[in-house]
Design an enzyme around this catalytic site. Structure first.
Site, PDB file in Angstrom:
ATOM      1  N   HIS A 217       0.843  -1.197   0.000  1.00 12.45           N
ATOM      2  CA  HIS A 217       0.000   0.000   0.000  1.00 12.45           C
ATOM      3  C   HIS A 217       0.876   1.244   0.000  1.00 12.45           C
ATOM      4  CE1 HIS A 217      -0.055   1.727   4.161  1.00 12.45           C
ATOM      5  NE2 HIS A 217       0.123   0.490   4.588  1.00 12.45           N
TER       6      HIS A 217
ATOM      7  N   ASP B  98       5.393   3.434   7.027  1.00 13.81           N
ATOM      8  CA  ASP B  98       4.160   2.658   6.863  1.00 13.81           C
ATOM      9  C   ASP B  98       3.365   3.329   5.741  1.00 13.81           C
ATOM     10  OD1 ASP B  98       1.807   1.232   7.101  1.00 13.81           O
ATOM     11  OD2 ASP B  98       1.272   2.044   9.052  1.00 13.81           O
TER      12      ASP B  98
ATOM     13  N   GLU C 216      -5.336   1.809   1.814  1.00 14.04           N
ATOM     14  CA  GLU C 216      -5.232   0.738   2.809  1.00 14.04           C
ATOM     15  C   GLU C 216      -5.561   1.240   4.200  1.00 14.04           C
ATOM     16  OE1 GLU C 216      -3.008  -1.779   5.844  1.00 14.04           O
ATOM     17  OE2 GLU C 216      -2.927   0.355   5.410  1.00 14.04           O
ATOM     18  N   GLU C 217      -5.083   2.439   4.500  1.00 18.42           N
ATOM     19  CA  GLU C 217      -5.229   2.979   5.851  1.00 18.42           C
ATOM     20  C   GLU C 217      -6.675   3.309   6.213  1.00 18.42           C
ATOM     21  OE1 GLU C 217      -3.043   2.908   8.007  1.00 18.42           O
ATOM     22  OE2 GLU C 217      -1.050   3.041   7.098  1.00 18.42           O
TER      23      GLU C 217
ATOM     24  N   ASP D 138       4.317  -4.912   4.393  1.00 20.31           N
ATOM     25  CA  ASP D 138       3.871  -3.851   5.291  1.00 20.31           C
ATOM     26  C   ASP D 138       4.894  -3.687   6.411  1.00 20.31           C
ATOM     27  OD1 ASP D 138       2.080  -2.018   6.792  1.00 20.31           O
ATOM     28  OD2 ASP D 138       0.515  -2.845   5.515  1.00 20.31           O
TER      29      ASP D 138
ATOM     30  N   HIS E  38       2.586   5.204  12.596  1.00 27.07           N
ATOM     31  CA  HIS E  38       1.532   6.215  12.616  1.00 27.07           C
ATOM     32  C   HIS E  38       1.989   7.457  13.383  1.00 27.07           C
ATOM     33  CE1 HIS E  38      -2.223   3.872  11.144  1.00 27.07           C
ATOM     34  NE2 HIS E  38      -1.124   3.456  10.548  1.00 27.07           N
TER      35      HIS E  38
END
Length: 352
Positions: A63, A176, A205-206, A228, A319
């Site tokens: 992603h 990420d 994706e998130e 990932d 994140h």
């Protein structure tokens, strides 16, 4: 600087929140072009690069989106109110500098808040919630902001750049999953697999594994691997009982995530990856986690079901704008996928 580090820096410093990934896809297209036979972008924005070969066909999904913000409206004084796109912890955003991707071009801004000097004692004890935050781009009023092309729907991303730490550790935003994108590209460069390979830069994706779901449905591969990042338990504030992973200890093979609500990787796929790692002397870490999932969950449940696994890079502080990983882990993850692509036909028959 190694090629992996160069590519990770380039992708990490670029901007592309969920649903607005076009600039990232352009970079991937440039990097991956020499190693595939054809490329296309589907209706949702997934980049699908194909290297033609034999069955079993293999999809590698990475992603490309990063968590970010989106302008909700501009108030009469020119301050931007926003919503989060993806999973933020409120206090991570406070007082960050951002890039507002206006129609007129990128504009810097800051996420403002009340200075502590004018806070009441009780205010200092309470966390500031996202709904109380705003972006200050320096505009005098709403009209000036509008003249710059700032409006509802304008994407906003964090302004943070790649930097080197000690040893082979690096830090930056959006590892990420730009680290997973690097793994996908590097694996494609290295492998001598005779299988048809679909290298897919998935979108959104998130915010719900959306691009993986639609692209897997369209491609219907025999086997799939998602790349990932995974959460290590090797720093203060997190216990080993929460995660036994460590950065610098090799690729992470996911056995189950989200306590099984995400993927539960089949024994057949786990054996394929574990045996390949052993054959080529690539150290791996096995992960069973209680929270978080990946594109693999959506891919595994596509059509009548697809053999699907996950190779992740252990990454601290995900994140956030200061994620940390080991370049050696990225390299080893790419090596594992490159070799797994070469052994896939031993483990998966095309009549299954």
């Amino acid at each position: 600087m190694s090629e992996i580090e160069r590519l990770l820096e380039r992708l990490s410093n670029a901007h592309g929140i969920s649903g607005r990934e076009g600039s990232i896809q352009d970079l991937i297209r440039e990097e991956i072009a020499p190693y595939v036979d054809e490329m296309r972008t589907d209706s949702l924005g997934n980049l699908v690069a194909t290297r033609k070969g034999e069955r079993p066909s293999v999809m590698i999904a990475a992603h490309v989106d990063e968590i970010g913000l989106m302008a909700k409206y501009v108030d009469e004084k020119g301050f931007l109110r926003f919503v989060t796109i993806g999973g933020w912890f409120d206090q991570t955003l406070l007082n960050q500098r951002v890039v507002v991707h206006a129609d007129s071009g990128p504009i810097y801004g800051v996420i403002g808040s009340k200075p502590p000097h004018v806070m009441k004692p009780d205010d200092k004890k309470k966390p500031i919630e996202i709904k109380e935050m705003f972006v200050d781009v320096g505009c005098a009023d709403q009209d000036e902001a509008k003249s710059l092309g700032i409006k509802a729907g304008t994407p906003i991303s964090i302004d943070r750049t790649f930097a080197r730490l000690a040893g082979d550790r690096v830090t930056g935003k959006a590892f990420d999953n730009r680290a997973g994108v690097v793994v996908m590209i590097e694996a494609l460069k290295r492998t001598r697999s005779k299988s048809t390979i679909y290298a897919v830069g998935t979108v959104q994706e998130e915010v719900g594994l959306k691009g993986a779901r639609t692209s897997a449905f369209g491609l219907s591969p025999d086997v799939a691997l998602a790349t990932d990042v995974a959460i290590p338990g090797d720093h203060p504030g997190i216990d080993k009982k929460d995660s036994s992973l460590e950065i610098g200890k090799g690729p992470v093979v996911i056995i189950a995530d989200a306590s099984g609500r995400g993927i539960i990787t089949t024994e057949k796929v786990v054996s394929w990856l574990a045996e390949t790692a052993e054959e080529f002397e690539i150290p791996v870490q096995m992960e069973v986690s209680g929270g978080g999932t990946t594109d693999a969950t959506a891919i595994q449940l596509t059509r009548e079901g697809i053999h699907t696994g996950v190779i992740s890079v252990a990454t601290r502080y995900i994140h956030s704008p200061v994620e940390v990983l080991s370049i050696k882990d990225v390299d080893a993850s790419a090596e594992l996928i490159a070799r797994a692509l070469e052994t896939v036909s031993r483990h998966f028959k095309t009549d299954e």
